[in-house]
Design a protein around this motif. Structure first.
Motif, short mmCIF file in Angstrom:
data_model
loop_
_atom_site.label_atom_id
_atom_site.label_comp_id
_atom_site.label_asym_id
_atom_site.label_seq_id
_atom_site.Cartn_x
_atom_site.Cartn_y
_atom_site.Cartn_z
N ARG A 19 15.50 11.26 12.27
CA ARG A 19 15.21 9.99 11.59
C ARG A 19 15.10 8.85 12.60
O ARG A 19 14.23 7.99 12.47
CB ARG A 19 16.32 9.69 10.58
N GLU A 20 15.98 8.85 13.58
CA GLU A 20 15.89 7.82 14.61
C GLU A 20 14.59 7.94 15.39
O GLU A 20 13.96 6.93 15.73
CB GLU A 20 17.09 7.92 15.55
N MET A 21 14.18 9.19 15.68
CA MET A 21 12.91 9.39 16.37
C MET A 21 11.74 8.91 15.51
O MET A 21 10.79 8.29 16.03
CB MET A 21 12.74 10.87 16.70
N GLU A 22 11.82 9.16 14.20
CA GLU A 22 10.78 8.70 13.30
C GLU A 22 10.68 7.17 13.32
O GLU A 22 9.58 6.61 13.41
CB GLU A 22 11.07 9.18 11.87
N VAL A 23 11.83 6.53 13.27
CA VAL A 23 11.83 5.06 13.29
C VAL A 23 11.27 4.55 14.62
O VAL A 23 10.48 3.60 14.65
CB VAL A 23 13.27 4.53 13.07
N THR A 24 11.68 5.22 15.72
CA THR A 24 11.19 4.80 17.04
C THR A 24 9.67 4.95 17.13
O THR A 24 8.97 4.04 17.59
CB THR A 24 11.86 5.63 18.14
N LYS A 25 9.16 6.11 16.71
CA LYS A 25 7.71 6.33 16.78
C LYS A 25 6.96 5.36 15.87
O LYS A 25 5.87 4.87 16.22
CB LYS A 25 7.40 7.78 16.38
N THR A 26 7.52 5.10 14.70
CA THR A 26 6.88 4.15 13.79
C THR A 26 6.80 2.77 14.41
O THR A 26 5.77 2.09 14.34
CB THR A 26 7.65 4.09 12.46
N ASN A 27 7.90 2.35 15.03
CA ASN A 27 7.91 1.04 15.69
C ASN A 27 6.91 1.00 16.83
O ASN A 27 6.19 -0.01 17.02
CB ASN A 27 9.31 0.72 16.20
N GLU A 28 6.84 2.08 17.62
CA GLU A 28 5.87 2.13 18.70
C GLU A 28 4.44 2.06 18.17
O GLU A 28 3.58 1.37 18.74
CB GLU A 28 6.07 3.41 19.52
N ALA A 29 4.18 2.80 17.08
CA ALA A 29 2.83 2.78 16.50
C ALA A 29 2.48 1.39 15.98
O ALA A 29 1.34 0.92 16.15
CB ALA A 29 2.75 3.80 15.36
N GLU A 30 3.45 0.73 15.36
CA GLU A 30 3.19 -0.62 14.85
C GLU A 30 2.94 -1.60 16.00
O GLU A 30 2.08 -2.48 15.89
CB GLU A 30 4.36 -1.08 13.98
N ARG A 31 3.72 -1.43 17.08
CA ARG A 31 3.48 -2.30 18.24
C ARG A 31 2.10 -2.05 18.84
O ARG A 31 1.39 -3.01 19.21
CB ARG A 31 4.57 -2.07 19.29
N TYR A 32 1.70 -0.77 18.95
CA TYR A 32 0.38 -0.45 19.50
C TYR A 32 -0.72 -0.99 18.59
O TYR A 32 -1.72 -1.55 19.07
CB TYR A 32 0.23 1.06 19.64
N GLN A 33 -0.53 -0.84 17.28
CA GLN A 33 -1.51 -1.37 16.33
C GLN A 33 -1.64 -2.88 16.47
O GLN A 33 -2.75 -3.42 16.50
CB GLN A 33 -1.10 -1.02 14.90
N SER A 34 -0.49 -3.56 16.57
CA SER A 34 -0.53 -5.01 16.73
C SER A 34 -1.21 -5.41 18.02
O SER A 34 -2.02 -6.35 18.05
CB SER A 34 0.90 -5.55 16.70
N GLN A 35 -0.94 -4.67 19.11
CA GLN A 35 -1.57 -4.96 20.40
C GLN A 35 -3.07 -4.78 20.32
O GLN A 35 -3.84 -5.63 20.78
CB GLN A 35 -0.98 -4.06 21.48
#
Length: 322
Positions: free
Chosen positions: A205-221
């Motif tokens: 679950r922590e990995m899922e949250v981490t990957k989701t946050n990374e994807a959102e940051r990449y999308q925002s970038q």
């Protein structure tokens, strides 16, 4: 021989001395700083004494005094510490969470005697009642809490709800005990295999949250970069539009001026335009002498390629002018 009267007198004096001694010894008592007392008249509770110092009462057996400590006691639920070693009572600490998982939970309850009379006479074993009430309160709250909260961030809320429920139960039982605080010691899974499985799930679950946050940051970038590129293209297009508009206006003005001259002197203007055009074209032309009297065409360039001048590079504006 002593007379009977003297014997009776001696017995009376002995009894009187015993009574006086008993009255003198049992008519006063002291209460220490860390104690509180309760007075009983023929076994009936009269009043509680909490002020330290010397106090007086009616002699025994009319009145009796019971002294009880005022200190704060500690109840260890689910375990017991003896000689530096901890003995766990797994049977007491095993509970089911709100999402039907099994956990082991133990707790420390801090309590004190708020009413000595009720503590002494309203129950046979008030500490046992407190232990059972703690078990019921903790099980009730754990039973309405999901395992994730119980093992991680929900411990503070569990402590608060257990304290409120346990305090309410003590008021209902009315056994002279008041709870001052509760401290949830440990909430853990029952065995190593279950703990490992839960740890794996938590890590996932922590990995899922981490990957989701990374994807959102990449999308925002990428969105920001795309917006920047869009703004740059739009600005460049607006600049190009303005430049072409100005060039078009210049061409129109030039054409209008030439047309005005042409209208005044058509033949002269036509010749001047032809001469200007030839002046621009002929310097870059090459002359060849051709001889086609056989099967092979022969030619002789008058000017070598290296000596041929190259026309100047034309820009987009000059192309448009032509």
């Amino acid at each position: 021989m002593m007379s009977i009267k003297r014997i009776y007198t001696a017995v009376f004096l002995i009894i009187l001395a015993a009574v006086i001694g008993s009255v003198a010894l049992t008519s006063w008592y002291t209460v220490d700083q860390s104690e509180q007392a309760v007075i009983m008249t023929f076994g009936k509770v009269e009043e509680g004494i909490s002020e330290p110092g010397l106090h007086f009462k009616m002699p025994w057996p009319i009145q009796e005094v019971e002294k009880i400590s005022k200190e704060t006691f500690s109840l260890q639920f689910g375990y017991e510490e003896k000689d530096g070693e901890i003995v766990e009572f797994t049977k007491d600490t095993k509970m089911i969470t709100g999402d039907e998982n099994i956990v082991l939970a133990d707790m420390v309850v801090m309590w004190k005697i708020s009413d000595p009379g009720k503590y002494l006479f309203n129950s046979n074993d008030p500490q046992d009642i407190l232990y059972n009430a703690t078990s019921a309160s903790l099980r009730s709250i754990i039973g309405s809490t999901e395992i994730d909260e119980a093992l991680t961030s929900g411990k503070g809320q569990i402590e608060l709800e257990v304290f409120e429920l346990l305090t309410s139960l003590m008021e209902t039982y009315d056994i002279g005990i008041s709870v001052t605080s509760v401290n949830l010691q440990d909430v853990e899974l029952p065995n190593a295999e279950v703990r490992k499985a839960f740890t794996d799930v938590t890590d996932a679950r922590e990995m899922e949250v981490t990957k989701t946050n990374e994807a959102e940051r990449y999308q925002s970038q990428r969105m920001n970069e795309a917006e920047g590129e869009k703004a740059a293209i739009m600005a460049k297009a607006e600049g190009e539009k303005a430049a072409r508009t100005e060039r078009a206006r210049g061409d129109v003005a030039k054409f209008n001026s030439i047309y005005a001259e042409y209208a005044n002197a058509p033949e002269l203007t036509r010749k001047r335009l032809i001469l200007e055009t030839m002046e621009e074209v002929l310097p870059y032309a090459e002359i060849f002498i051709m001889n086609d009297d056989g099967n092979t065409m022969k030619y002789l360039p008058i000017r070598s390629e290296s000596s041929t001048p190259k026309p100047p590079a034309t820009t987009e504006g000059s192309e448009n002018n032509e």
